[in-house]
Design an enzyme around this catalytic site. Structure first.
Site, PDB file in Angstrom:
ATOM      1  N   ASP A   8       2.145  32.132  35.890  1.00  0.00           N
ATOM      2  CA  ASP A   8       2.304  30.687  35.697  1.00  0.00           C
ATOM      3  C   ASP A   8       3.376  30.457  34.658  1.00  0.00           C
ATOM      4  O   ASP A   8       3.290  30.980  33.533  1.00  0.00           O
ATOM      5  CB  ASP A   8       0.987  30.061  35.236  1.00  0.00           C
ATOM      6  CG  ASP A   8      -0.056  30.022  36.354  1.00  0.00           C
ATOM      7  OD1 ASP A   8       0.255  30.489  37.463  1.00  0.00           O
ATOM      8  OD2 ASP A   8      -1.165  29.535  36.100  1.00  0.00           O
ATOM      9  N   ASP A 129      -5.813  21.830  45.661  1.00  0.00           N
ATOM     10  CA  ASP A 129      -6.435  21.935  44.345  1.00  0.00           C
ATOM     11  C   ASP A 129      -7.507  20.863  44.252  1.00  0.00           C
ATOM     12  O   ASP A 129      -7.216  19.672  44.419  1.00  0.00           O
ATOM     13  CB  ASP A 129      -5.391  21.728  43.245  1.00  0.00           C
ATOM     14  CG  ASP A 129      -4.196  22.664  43.395  1.00  0.00           C
ATOM     15  OD1 ASP A 129      -4.396  23.778  43.903  1.00  0.00           O
ATOM     16  OD2 ASP A 129      -3.082  22.274  43.007  1.00  0.00           O
TER      17      ASP A 129
END
Length: 240
Positions: A8, A129
């Site tokens: 990330d 998500d």
């Protein structure tokens, strides 16, 4: 089942968040390309990348870091975060990205997802998500009334390569993935489903694999912290 180690990206560094909160970022490596090489050298078949800044900005922000990673390894990479138009999709795929992950636009502009999947077969994934079963967009900052399953079913005939399902409440919290919800989603559609969020032990990976429905699992913090031994995980997942 494929293990996707996660990198990330925030401000050019490899970080991990807790519950998707940017303020909770912990820097694990200020050289993301070196981290990607380490994952490749360990035997990983894929690398999962997220442009965290891009997810909020709506456009690529950590492009230099991504480009450095693509230039440093030969295994395929998938990238999500800030990819919301055809020009960005085409640019990344031309630069060697194996798969783009479309999240926010899957809700806001599903026709773009369908177009991209048609033009780039096998190279477009949908990122779903969810918080308490409801889809969140724009870096998880905005919640919708759309359920994860309903959104996935919208792309059943679109030709997308995979669905990456993240339980936001589990992400980065080292509390285990939502195995049942991921399994339920995988059973609801024919598209391969990749689990993300909370994968923090070999037992978690085993539980996901045991379902027999889940195509892959993404893990980040647990690999950096050493809670998951990468070589053991790859061996376990590779065994029939």
């Amino acid at each position: 089942m494929i293990l996707y180690p996660a990198i990330d990206l925030k401000d050019g560094a490899a970080v991990r968040l807790v519950h998707g909160e940017m303020a909770s970022a912990t820097v694990f490596n200020d050289d993301p390309a070196a981290q990607a090489r380490a994952f490749q050298d360990a035997g990983c078949e894929w690398v999962h990348l997220v442009d965290l800044n891009g997810a909020f900005a709506g456009e690529p922000v950590n492009a230099k870091a991504v480009e450095a990673i693509l230039g440093s390894i030969t295994v395929p990479c998938q990238l999500g975060g800030g990819i919301r138009d055809m020009i960005t999709i085409e640019t990344w795929l031309m630069q060697g990205l194996a798969r783009v992950i479309l999240g926010t636009v899957a809700v806001e502009d599903p026709d773009l997802v369908r177009q991209a999947a048609r033009e780039f077969p096998g190279k477009v994934a949908v990122g779903i998500d969810a918080r308490a079963g409801r889809v969140a967009t724009r870096g998880w900052a905005e919640e919708t009334d759309v359920t994860a399953t309903d959104l996935a079913r919208r792309f059943e005939d679109a030709g997308v390569a995979a669905i990456i399902y993240t339980d936001i409440d589990r992400d980065g919290a080292m509390g285990g993935p939502n195995v049942e919800a991921t399994d339920a989603l995988a059973r609801a559609v024919d598209i391969p489903v990749i689990a993300s969020g909370g994968v923090s032990s070999l037992a978690d990976l085993q539980a996901l694999k045991a379902k027999g429905t889940i195509a892959g699992a993404i893990s980040g913090r647990a690999l950096y912290d050493g809670a998951i031994d990468l070589s053991e995980a790859l061996k376990m997942l590779g065994d029939d």
